[in-house]
Design an enzyme around this catalytic site. Structure first.
Site, PDB file in Angstrom:
ATOM      1  N   TYR A   1      47.087  38.169  39.029  1.00  0.00           N
ATOM      2  CA  TYR A   1      46.220  39.243  38.557  1.00  0.00           C
ATOM      3  C   TYR A   1      46.627  40.564  39.222  1.00  0.00           C
ATOM      4  CZ  TYR A   1      41.842  41.735  37.545  1.00  0.00           C
ATOM      5  OH  TYR A   1      40.912  42.644  37.130  1.00  0.00           O
TER       6      TYR A   1
ATOM      7  N   THR B   1      45.421  42.627  41.202  1.00  0.00           N
ATOM      8  CA  THR B   1      45.108  42.886  42.612  1.00  0.00           C
ATOM      9  C   THR B   1      45.870  41.989  43.583  1.00  0.00           C
ATOM     10  OG1 THR B   1      43.261  41.324  42.542  1.00  0.00           O
ATOM     11  CG2 THR B   1      42.763  43.631  42.028  1.00  0.00           C
ATOM     12  N   LYS B   2      46.644  41.055  43.080  1.00  0.00           N
ATOM     13  CA  LYS B   2      47.247  40.042  43.944  1.00  0.00           C
ATOM     14  C   LYS B   2      48.529  40.535  44.620  1.00  0.00           C
ATOM     15  CE  LYS B   2      44.154  36.859  43.103  1.00  0.00           C
ATOM     16  NZ  LYS B   2      43.216  37.516  42.192  1.00  0.00           N
ATOM     17  N   ASN B   3      48.972  39.787  45.638  1.00  0.00           N
ATOM     18  CA  ASN B   3      50.190  40.151  46.375  1.00  0.00           C
ATOM     19  C   ASN B   3      51.398  40.203  45.455  1.00  0.00           C
ATOM     20  OD1 ASN B   3      48.184  39.203  48.247  1.00  0.00           O
ATOM     21  ND2 ASN B   3      49.765  39.126  49.824  1.00  0.00           N
TER      22      ASN B   3
ATOM     23  N   ALA C   1      44.877  31.137  44.343  1.00  0.00           N
ATOM     24  CA  ALA C   1      44.815  32.470  43.740  1.00  0.00           C
ATOM     25  C   ALA C   1      45.091  33.567  44.751  1.00  0.00           C
ATOM     26  CB  ALA C   1      43.445  32.680  43.092  1.00  0.00           C
TER      27      ALA C   1
END
Length: 392
Positions: free
Chosen positions: A187, A189-191, A162
């Site tokens: 999601y 907030t992810k890279n 994740a």
């Protein structure tokens, strides 16, 4: 450094990196009429598989779905045990419970937050069926050691990636020719972000085929196959499945973010450089170590306070940062302290002392590609101002 001045506006812990390319891609997807799974989802699966160097990618609505499907493809269920870490988000362990198996926690390396292979080996029993290591914060778990343990005991390896877009183990991206299955999150907030989304990566044809069926109600053919030109309305329900598939509006965002990855990563590393230079040699702060085998993707910036050197607790430190208009988070509240797991398994904080100590001292600082050097410098100054005020 002069007297610290509190900024007037709130600095968010994390914001998505939105360019005109994302806006245009979503608009094109909406106008195309394909709002559910369609050509963009299939193109993202193709591109993401090629990006990590794997044979198969199944686009899904979350990493949680991917973790769940990975276990289901192996028939893991009641009576089985699956080893994972208590320093993770709930979905890692929840999905083990969802298949009816028992999550077994193994403690962490206190310098990295990663699951400790020696602790994994201690927890293997005749009932153990799989190991789910977490590539925590953008660091890679020790896949060499963990893979050896899995091979020695005939265990399935299901990687929780994740946090691991752009993470590398021995120079290769996580997901490159995986031993079992790898679960990704996209999601917000992810890279690589598409709001909600995930993917299951594997080189195994049987795992991929079963995961595809299970991800869409257990249907033998998805909507694209039924409604596309030349498709057939006939389908079979091969087994009771789930509604887990990615859809084209998500995929439009994901494809655009994948194309922008190099630039977004460059800006993440610029912010990290500001932090690293500011905090180097500060005895009240403990920085996360990066193993020699690993390239850190910098999904999170992990900072730990040294409690014995400060007159305030970690929780008070967070409140001080909030008073300076800095948004922060904690990754993670150790799972074995959560009521769902305490009530079910009777865990105590001291059962996994390293995970608990890490959890109780950790602060995640803002880190995202839209942050910028100036904002990162402000966060660093805020941290150092608190240290100066409360050091013993």
């Amino acid at each position: 450094m002069g007297e610290f001045q509190v900024r007037k506006d709130w600095l968010a812990f994390c914001l998505p990196d939105i360019s005109e390319a994302e806006v245009e891609a979503v608009g094109a997807a909406v106008r195309s009429g394909w709002w559910a799974k369609g050509p963009r989802t299939m193109e993202f699966e193709k591109q993401f598989a090629a990006y990590v160097g794997a044979k198969h990618c199944i686009g899904l609505n979350s990493c949680t779905a991917a973790l769940h499907l990975a276990l289901l493809t192996q028939g893991i269920g009641p009576g089985d045990e699956v080893i994972t870490t208590p320093l993770t988000f709930a979905s890692t362990a929840n999905t083990i419970l969802h298949v009816g198996a028992t999550p077994v926690f193994a403690d962490i390396d206190p310098d990295t937050g990663l699951i400790d292979p020696d602790e994994i080996e201690k927890k293997v029993t005749p009932r153990t069926r799989a190991v789910v290591p977490v590539h925590y914060s953008g660091l890679a778990a020790d896949l060499g050691r963990i893979g050896e343990i899995c091979d020695a005991h005939g265990l399935f390896l299901s990687e929780d990636a994740a946090h691991a877009v752009e993470t590398r183990y021995n120079g290769e991206l996580i997901g490159h020719h995986p031993r079992g299955a790898v679960s990704y999150s996209f999601y917000a907030t992810k890279n690589l972000a598409c709001g909600e989304g995930g993917a299951l990566i594997t080189d195994d044809d049987e795992i991929a085929a079963r995961a595809r069926v299970l991800s869409c109600h257990g249907m033998s053919a998805g909507a694209w196959n039924r409604y596309g030109k030349g498709g057939s309305w006939r389908y079979d329900i091969e087994e009771p499945g789930y509604k887990y598939n990615m859809f084209d509006i998500q995929a439009a965002l994901a494809l655009t973010q994948l194309a922008r990855m190099d630039d977004m990563q460059r800006r993440r590393f610029e912010a990290v450089q500001v932090y690293e230079e500011a905090f180097a040699g500060v005895p009240e702060l403990r920085l996360q170590k990066t193993p020699a085998y690993c390239h850190h993707s910098r999904h999170l910036y992990i900072l730990r306070i040294v409690p014995e050197r400060l007159s305030i607790s970690r929780d008070q430190f967070i409140e001080e940062l909030k008073a300076r208009n800095v948004g922060v988070s904690v990754h993670f509240i150790a799972l074995h302290t959560m009521s769902a797991y305490v009530g079910r398994f009777g865990y105590r904080s001291e059962d996994f002392p390293r995970a608990y100590a890490f959890s109780e001292s950790e602060i995640s600082l803002p880190l995202y590609s839209a942050l910028g050097r100036e904002n990162a410098a402000y966060v660093a100054e805020a941290v150092l101002d608190i240290v100066k005020k409360y050091r013993k």
